[in-house]
Motif scaffolding. Sequence first.
Motif, PDB file in Angstrom:
ATOM      1  N   ASN A 196       0.935   3.307  13.806  1.00 10.13           N
ATOM      2  CA  ASN A 196       0.529   1.965  13.643  1.00 10.13           C
ATOM      3  C   ASN A 196       0.585   1.250  12.199  1.00 10.13           C
ATOM      4  N   LEU A 197       0.368   1.910  11.225  1.00 10.98           N
ATOM      5  CA  LEU A 197       0.733   1.624   9.837  1.00 10.98           C
ATOM      6  C   LEU A 197       1.722   2.850   9.366  1.00 10.98           C
ATOM      7  N   PHE A 238     -12.364   8.882   2.889  1.00  7.20           N
ATOM      8  CA  PHE A 238     -12.014   8.466   3.841  1.00  7.20           C
ATOM      9  C   PHE A 238     -11.878   9.287   5.085  1.00  7.20           C
ATOM     10  N   LEU A 279       0.399   4.956   6.046  1.00  6.20           N
ATOM     11  CA  LEU A 279      -0.334   6.229   6.441  1.00  6.20           C
ATOM     12  C   LEU A 279       0.202   7.507   6.043  1.00  6.20           C
ATOM     13  N   TRP A 283       0.025   8.008   2.530  1.00  8.72           N
ATOM     14  CA  TRP A 283      -1.581   8.046   1.933  1.00  8.72           C
ATOM     15  C   TRP A 283      -1.559   9.500   1.882  1.00  8.72           C
ATOM     16  N   ARG A 319       0.808  -1.172   0.004  1.00  2.00           N
ATOM     17  CA  ARG A 319      -0.033  -0.056  -0.020  1.00  2.00           C
ATOM     18  C   ARG A 319       0.785   1.460  -0.029  1.00  2.00           C
ATOM     19  N   VAL A 346      -5.305  -0.596  14.865  1.00  2.00           N
ATOM     20  CA  VAL A 346      -5.905   0.021  13.893  1.00  2.00           C
ATOM     21  C   VAL A 346      -6.808   0.939  13.967  1.00  2.00           C
ATOM     22  N   CYS A 347      -6.695   2.200  13.619  1.00  2.00           N
ATOM     23  CA  CYS A 347      -7.875   3.325  13.903  1.00  2.00           C
ATOM     24  C   CYS A 347      -9.327   2.710  13.780  1.00  2.00           C
ATOM     25  N   ARG A 365     -10.695  -1.633   1.322  1.00  6.33           N
ATOM     26  CA  ARG A 365     -10.590  -0.162   0.892  1.00  6.33           C
ATOM     27  C   ARG A 365     -10.267   0.202  -0.589  1.00  6.33           C
TER      28      ARG A 365
HETATM   29  O1  6OD Z   1      -6.569   2.493   4.241  1.00  7.79           O
HETATM   30  C1  6OD Z   1      -6.335   4.017   4.667  1.00  7.79           C
HETATM   31  O2  6OD Z   1      -5.906   4.485   3.681  1.00  7.79           O
HETATM   32  C2  6OD Z   1      -6.280   4.309   5.804  1.00  7.79           C
HETATM   33  N1  6OD Z   1      -6.213   5.480   6.115  1.00  7.79           N
HETATM   34  C3  6OD Z   1      -6.163   3.423   6.814  1.00  7.79           C
HETATM   35  C4  6OD Z   1      -6.396   3.799   8.387  1.00  7.79           C
HETATM   36  C5  6OD Z   1      -5.958   3.086   9.408  1.00  7.79           C
HETATM   37  C6  6OD Z   1      -5.885   3.295  10.457  1.00  7.79           C
HETATM   38  O3  6OD Z   1      -5.441   2.722  11.360  1.00  7.79           O
END
Ligand code: 6OD
Length: 486
Positions: free
Chosen positions: A155-156, A456, A160, A163, A106, A287-288, A450
Amino acid sequence: MKEIKHYINGEYVGSASGRMFDNVNPVNGQLIAQVHEAGREEVDAAVRAARAALKGPWGRMTIDERAAILHRVADGINARFDEFLEAECQDTGKPKAMASHVDIPRGAANFKVFADLIKNVSTEAFEMATPDGTGAINYAVRRPKGVIAVVSPWNLPLLLMTWKVGPALACGNTVVVKPSEETPTTTALLGQVMKDAGVPDGVYNVVHGFGGDSAGAFLTEHPDVDGVTFTGETRTGEIIMRAAAKGVRQVSLELGGKNASVVFADCDLDKAIEGTMRSAFLNCGQVCLGTERVYVQRPIFDEFVARLKAGAESLKVGEPNDASANMGPLVSHKHRDKVLSYYRKAVEDGATVVTGGGVPQMPGELANGAFVQPTIWTGLADDSAVVTEEIFGPCCHIRPFDTEEEVVELANSLPYGLSATLWTENVSRAHRVSGQLEAGIVWVNSWFLRDLRTAFGGSKQSGIGREGGVHSLEFYSEMKNVCIKL
Ligand code: 6OD
Ligand code: NAD
């Protein structure tokens, strides 16, 4: 000892102050690297570089040229896939099986998706009448917002951060990124990938450090930043919003949640159990969008609890290279202290601990890791802090409900509104209830599915604004209307 430096104007540089902090592997508590902590001097230098780069070759490129470079960035991440994977798993402790399917691919895809989008998106045009009869034409052009401050969580980390950086660069902005102090490595590595892909110096800058009275605050308060995009806790979002108010800078805030999963008796129970296992325990619950509140309709409550318990007890907790492990440790010992304080609070508040509630016995050096048990509770009051506050750990509370009206009220009872999940085979109910839930994202019979073109973001205290697809372009660019009198 490995050192992680800032990336400013195309160079890796240390802090003038010489201040460093530790980057620790949560799997075994061992030091991975020493990280330079930015002071105002480094943040200033990064913002200056980003400002200057807007006027350099980056600012003069065609959209096609920019998009081609962003494709090369994605290819560059993929070419160094194993290095990114190793770094992300060392910083977070997450299983390689997850990071190799989610985080790193991702991280790369975020550049391609927004590069392709910016090439194909159109803007509006209007012909208008004028009193002299000649008319006028209005058309909109999209322009970069300028220097974007990106503040990202742990967390990611790569996913993130990119993104936000992907669409920001696709729109022609320059960025200064402040990654989480817990997970600096992949953001630092990306500097080299940017360079190799031909991203001009100063377009992508990274400063390391903490939040308050450190790099995060210096960056978000910086008067020469044009927009601030942030993912993290709601309380931090409030501070950042205040910082950005000075100078009237726009913010995009992706914040915390305490998401509900609503399981109706007419669901496909196998799918609901499998989905709830993922939404409660994936990434060790960090994960949020995860579901820490699960509401189950009374006729299937006991069976649901028993099956989720069996599922949680079948999870293997282990280190990133253990292909049979489903869950790693929490990101840090500090975060483990927070999660364990909720585990204790649940017991104090009279919960039935269905499973877990403590620290697993781990072998060898893993005994020093930040591991916790996947945990399920029932029997808590609706106002227990365990049910109302975001824990961000591998845990959930399950509560029975009787009617649709009751569960909608329960799900909407908190000040958060990030996501919600519904499990039902009744399409009419799915449509009706999803419309009533106060959340930015509602999944029906799935979770964390997703499409990157979709909006989002959170409602209520879970955020401001939407990112994703054209919604990202709205934030990362300014629409300018040109009116030509004919
Ligand atoms: O998949 C995404 O774009 C995203 N913003 C995921 C968010 C995950 C939160 O922990
Ligand atoms: P956090 O708010 O503690 O930190 C996030 C980032 O903000 C870090 O880089 C940190 O250094 C920085 N920061 C902290 N204080 C700051 C300040 N005063 N000024 C400027 N920067 C500051 O969040 P976290 O612990 O890293 O991440 C977990 C939280 O993030 C959870 O609440 C989770 O729900 C949320 N989150 C939300 C989303 C979403 O999309 N809505 C996604 C992931 C995580």
